[in-house]
Motif scaffolding. Structure first.
Motif, PDB file in Angstrom:
ATOM      1  N   ALA A   1     -21.242 -10.552 -16.080  1.00 49.37           N
ATOM      2  CA  ALA A   1     -21.123  -9.544 -17.097  1.00 49.37           C
ATOM      3  C   ALA A   1     -21.831  -8.380 -17.216  1.00 49.37           C
ATOM      4  O   ALA A   1     -23.087  -8.639 -17.078  1.00 49.37           O
ATOM      5  N   ASN A   2     -21.275  -7.203 -17.310  1.00 50.59           N
ATOM      6  CA  ASN A   2     -22.219  -6.013 -17.292  1.00 50.59           C
ATOM      7  C   ASN A   2     -22.009  -5.555 -18.981  1.00 50.59           C
ATOM      8  O   ASN A   2     -22.256  -4.086 -19.282  1.00 50.59           O
ATOM      9  N   ASP A   3     -21.496  -6.206 -19.381  1.00 40.65           N
ATOM     10  CA  ASP A   3     -21.271  -5.927 -21.200  1.00 40.65           C
ATOM     11  C   ASP A   3     -21.367  -7.171 -21.909  1.00 40.65           C
ATOM     12  O   ASP A   3     -21.045  -8.371 -21.638  1.00 40.65           O
ATOM     13  N   LEU A   4     -22.076  -6.983 -23.181  1.00 40.95           N
ATOM     14  CA  LEU A   4     -22.387  -8.044 -23.998  1.00 40.95           C
ATOM     15  C   LEU A   4     -21.171  -8.832 -24.415  1.00 40.95           C
ATOM     16  O   LEU A   4     -21.113 -10.164 -24.792  1.00 40.95           O
ATOM     17  N   ILE A   5     -20.041  -8.266 -24.617  1.00 43.03           N
ATOM     18  CA  ILE A   5     -18.791  -8.836 -25.216  1.00 43.03           C
ATOM     19  C   ILE A   5     -18.351  -9.616 -24.237  1.00 43.03           C
ATOM     20  O   ILE A   5     -17.792 -10.853 -24.318  1.00 43.03           O
ATOM     21  N   VAL A   6     -18.249  -9.048 -23.016  1.00 43.40           N
ATOM     22  CA  VAL A   6     -17.799  -9.665 -21.805  1.00 43.40           C
ATOM     23  C   VAL A   6     -18.553 -11.069 -21.622  1.00 43.40           C
ATOM     24  O   VAL A   6     -18.308 -12.172 -21.309  1.00 43.40           O
ATOM     25  N   LEU A   7     -19.809 -10.885 -21.675  1.00 48.59           N
ATOM     26  CA  LEU A   7     -20.850 -12.044 -21.502  1.00 48.59           C
ATOM     27  C   LEU A   7     -20.647 -13.195 -22.583  1.00 48.59           C
ATOM     28  O   LEU A   7     -20.506 -14.355 -22.381  1.00 48.59           O
ATOM     29  N   PHE A   8     -20.231 -12.563 -23.917  1.00 49.30           N
ATOM     30  CA  PHE A   8     -20.138 -13.716 -24.815  1.00 49.30           C
ATOM     31  C   PHE A   8     -18.583 -14.221 -24.600  1.00 49.30           C
ATOM     32  O   PHE A   8     -18.690 -15.590 -25.072  1.00 49.30           O
ATOM     33  N   LEU A   9     -17.718 -13.727 -24.158  1.00 48.99           N
ATOM     34  CA  LEU A   9     -16.396 -14.374 -23.638  1.00 48.99           C
ATOM     35  C   LEU A   9     -16.782 -15.384 -22.633  1.00 48.99           C
ATOM     36  O   LEU A   9     -15.986 -16.606 -22.792  1.00 48.99           O
ATOM     37  N   GLY A  10     -17.382 -14.970 -21.783  1.00 48.73           N
ATOM     38  CA  GLY A  10     -17.708 -15.914 -20.636  1.00 48.73           C
ATOM     39  C   GLY A  10     -18.741 -17.238 -21.210  1.00 48.73           C
ATOM     40  O   GLY A  10     -18.312 -18.371 -20.775  1.00 48.73           O
ATOM     41  N   LEU A  11     -19.501 -16.982 -22.082  1.00 49.46           N
ATOM     42  CA  LEU A  11     -20.181 -18.061 -22.773  1.00 49.46           C
ATOM     43  C   LEU A  11     -19.616 -18.936 -23.289  1.00 49.46           C
ATOM     44  O   LEU A  11     -19.484 -20.299 -23.363  1.00 49.46           O
ATOM     45  N   GLU A  12     -18.182 -18.291 -24.235  1.00 49.10           N
ATOM     46  CA  GLU A  12     -17.494 -19.304 -24.932  1.00 49.10           C
ATOM     47  C   GLU A  12     -16.566 -20.006 -24.021  1.00 49.10           C
ATOM     48  O   GLU A  12     -16.043 -21.298 -24.162  1.00 49.10           O
ATOM     49  N   THR A  13     -16.316 -19.689 -22.939  1.00 51.62           N
ATOM     50  CA  THR A  13     -15.270 -20.301 -22.056  1.00 51.62           C
ATOM     51  C   THR A  13     -15.830 -21.382 -21.419  1.00 51.62           C
ATOM     52  O   THR A  13     -15.386 -22.571 -21.266  1.00 51.62           O
ATOM     53  N   LEU A  14     -17.355 -21.244 -21.116  1.00 51.54           N
ATOM     54  CA  LEU A  14     -18.075 -22.369 -20.476  1.00 51.54           C
ATOM     55  C   LEU A  14     -18.384 -23.275 -21.800  1.00 51.54           C
ATOM     56  O   LEU A  14     -18.081 -24.575 -21.344  1.00 51.54           O
ATOM     57  N   SER A  15     -18.701 -22.765 -22.889  1.00 49.23           N
ATOM     58  CA  SER A  15     -19.139 -23.919 -23.812  1.00 49.23           C
ATOM     59  C   SER A  15     -18.057 -24.704 -24.245  1.00 49.23           C
ATOM     60  O   SER A  15     -18.053 -25.867 -24.440  1.00 49.23           O
ATOM     61  N   LEU A  16     -16.756 -23.892 -24.456  1.00 44.43           N
ATOM     62  CA  LEU A  16     -15.718 -24.796 -24.904  1.00 44.43           C
ATOM     63  C   LEU A  16     -15.254 -25.945 -24.157  1.00 44.43           C
ATOM     64  O   LEU A  16     -14.919 -27.128 -24.409  1.00 44.43           O
ATOM     65  N   ALA A  17     -15.400 -25.544 -22.895  1.00 46.94           N
ATOM     66  CA  ALA A  17     -15.141 -26.671 -21.938  1.00 46.94           C
ATOM     67  C   ALA A  17     -15.800 -27.643 -21.731  1.00 46.94           C
ATOM     68  O   ALA A  17     -15.681 -28.790 -21.568  1.00 46.94           O
ATOM     69  N   LEU A  18     -17.216 -27.373 -21.938  1.00 50.91           N
ATOM     70  CA  LEU A  18     -18.455 -28.242 -21.971  1.00 50.91           C
ATOM     71  C   LEU A  18     -18.439 -29.410 -23.142  1.00 50.91           C
ATOM     72  O   LEU A  18     -18.574 -30.306 -23.261  1.00 50.91           O
ATOM     73  N   TYR A  19     -18.087 -28.804 -24.336  1.00 51.43           N
ATOM     74  CA  TYR A  19     -17.790 -29.465 -25.428  1.00 51.43           C
ATOM     75  C   TYR A  19     -16.588 -30.819 -25.158  1.00 51.43           C
ATOM     76  O   TYR A  19     -16.899 -31.785 -25.588  1.00 51.43           O
ATOM     77  N   VAL A  20     -15.684 -30.102 -24.522  1.00 53.22           N
ATOM     78  CA  VAL A  20     -14.615 -31.177 -24.575  1.00 53.22           C
ATOM     79  C   VAL A  20     -15.130 -32.259 -23.359  1.00 53.22           C
ATOM     80  O   VAL A  20     -14.973 -33.609 -23.567  1.00 53.22           O
ATOM     81  N   LEU A  21     -15.804 -31.826 -22.412  1.00 52.08           N
ATOM     82  CA  LEU A  21     -16.370 -32.736 -21.304  1.00 52.08           C
ATOM     83  C   LEU A  21     -17.375 -33.662 -21.697  1.00 52.08           C
ATOM     84  O   LEU A  21     -17.133 -34.825 -21.614  1.00 52.08           O
TER      85      LEU A  21
END
Length: 485
Positions: free
Chosen positions: A118-138
């Motif tokens: 990510a070269n943008d904080l909003i993109v970084l946050f989207l990546g963070l949420e994509t990772l986190s949501l999957a980890l919550y389920v796992l």
């Protein structure tokens, strides 16, 4: 292309898996492993493209195309490949071989790669949420009470940390009028004066450090890690400890070194304190545990402290295009640690299967007699985590401590060495239990599941090869100090 490969593999597993009859045992895991290997190979090809053309930004400056991105992508893909092998045997044993878990692994990896690039904080946050949501389920994929508790705890605390991180982004935007990392750094030579305290930016930096500190399990934001790691399925624990940590530390470097280098005198002391607390508390609490899974959970906290030592060293020269050896030592440590932790948890999973889910220290008694090859493999991995010479762990720990010493951060280097000595006692306890103690229950030698054995073997081979011949890895990570901006 590595991102496209990961997304395509996840969609293939979900769509084709839902529309076709039951697949042969292990085929879902094979597809996930093949997808991860393909994505890692594509990242390796892109590495040579960067060598020819230099680092750059893509998608209108949203993503960075540099060596750091490729190293973390390869690290994540290697972790997914090994975790997929372990998961094949774990799900087969439980009679739950289905594509959803593997698809979640791949989707979480997509989020991790986006965070790293990510070269943008909003993109970084989207990546963070994509990772986190999957980890919550796992984390909650095990329907037992510990698994459900782990998932709920991780979801509640993780959601709070993400909200804090997002609020920090808002404050930084208020102070710099941009969320692009390069433009934020450039604002300090333009619209934002270098003089003054910049309260909005400093408050935003503090909140983002809290959010990312939670993701890397740095003290005092670590309280979730032991319970979640212990309650989640062991294969998921290995995934969180490797992929989650690699992505979060890459994002931390992007935020601190690329976006806010001119505030390094503000964030370096904070990183210094976090590193010391994480090293001391993680190592001290690890040695008093009686469950190997919790031991390794606290050990992962201690390892986060070592990586923070490298981050602190990177801050000394963060204002220039080359932040020194700190970044390269962090990249080396992340790759080495990812392989070590997946291999170690693979053995824990095997012992847990054969002892009705028991992963206490007593369950490891006599492992050298019942599974000598697995005991030998775990011994090599534990020695590497302790930092014994001629293992990859020694190369990683030596790198971060050397980076700190070269920047004259002698105190934190001494603390890191003392923490390594304390942690060595933890690994010694496990080895003594395996080799010198007899199990209270009579047990005979038994076979090792093929996929799990292959994952452990790959981790051991990598550990020894890097420990004896580290130049190729160190040379590769040295190129990661040139960021795309």
């Amino acid at each position: 292309s590595p991102l496209i490969a990961l997304v395509a593999g996840a969609l293939f597993l979900l769509v084709v898996g839902a529309l076709t009859p039951r697949w042969p045992r292990g085929l879902h895991g094979g597809v996930a492993a093949l997808t991860a290997a393909t994505s890692g190979a594509l990242a390796f090809v892109q590495w040579h493209t960067i060598d020819d053309d230099g680092p750059d930004v893509i998608l209108s400056g949203a993503l960075a195309f540099d060596h750091l991105t490729q190293i973390i992508t390869i690290t994540i893909c290697a972790s997914v490949l090994l975790v997929a092998l372990v998961t094949i045997d774990e799900l087969t044993r439980a009679g739950k071989d289905a594509p959803e878990v593997y698809a979640m692994f791949l989707l979480a990896s997509v989020g991790g790669v986006v965070m790293a690039s990510a070269n943008d904080l909003i993109v970084l946050f989207l990546g963070l949420e994509t990772l986190s949501l999957a980890l919550y389920v796992l984390a909650a994929s095990d329907r037992t009470e510990p698994g459900q508790e782990a998932g709920m705890k991780y979801f509640v605390l993780g959601g709070f940390a993400s909200a804090v991180f997002l609020y920090g982004i808002a404050l930084v935007y208020g102070g710099t009028q941009s969320t692009n990392l390069g433009e934020i750094a450039g604002s300090f030579t333009g619209t934002v004066s270098l003089d003054g305290d910049h309260p909005l930016i400093l408050a935003g930096l503090a909140l983002m450090l809290v959010g990312l500190g939670f993701k890397v399990a740095a003290v005092p934001f670590h309280s979730w890690a032991p319970d979640v790691y212990h309650g989640a399925p062991t294969n998921v624990t290995a995934f969180m400890a490797s992929v989650g940590k690699a992505a979060a530390f890459a994002a931390l470097l992007r935020v601190l070194v690329v976006a806010l280098p001119f505030h390094r005198d503000d964030w370096r002391p904070v990183i210094w304190v976090l590193a010391v607390l994480t090293l001391v508390i993680g190592s001290a609490l690890a040695v008093v545990q009686t469950d190997v899974k919790r031991m390794l959970a606290y050990s992962s906290i201690s390892h986060a402290g070592f990586i923070l030592v490298g981050v602190e060293a990177a801050g000394h020269q963060a204002g220039g295009l080359n932040p020194g050896d700190g970044v390269s030592s962090v990249m080396t440590y992340l790759l080495v640690y990812a392989v070590l932790t997946v291999g170690s948890f693979a053995v824990v999973a095997l012992v847990g299967w054969q002892n009705g889910g028991d992963t206490s220290l007593d369950a490891f008694r006599g492992l050298a007699r019942t599974h000598p090859s697995i005991a030998l493999g775990l011994t090599v991995l534990l020695l590497a985590q302790a930092g014994v010479p001629f293992t990859s762990g020694f190369v990683a720990k030596w790198g971060v401590i050397q980076a700190a010493v070269e920047e004259q951060s002698y105190a934190i280097g001494i603390v890191a060495m003392l923490a390594a000595v304390i942690a060595a006692y933890l690994y010694l306890r496990i080895m003594v239990s395996m080799w010198l103690q007899e199990s209270e229950v009579a047990a005979e030698r038994s076979g090792v599941p093929f996929a799990t054995g292959l994952a452990v073997l790959a981790a051991v081979v990598f550990t020894v090869v890097v420990g004896v011949w580290p130049d190729w890895l160190l040379g590769a990570t040295e190129t990661a100090t040139q960021f795309a901006r």
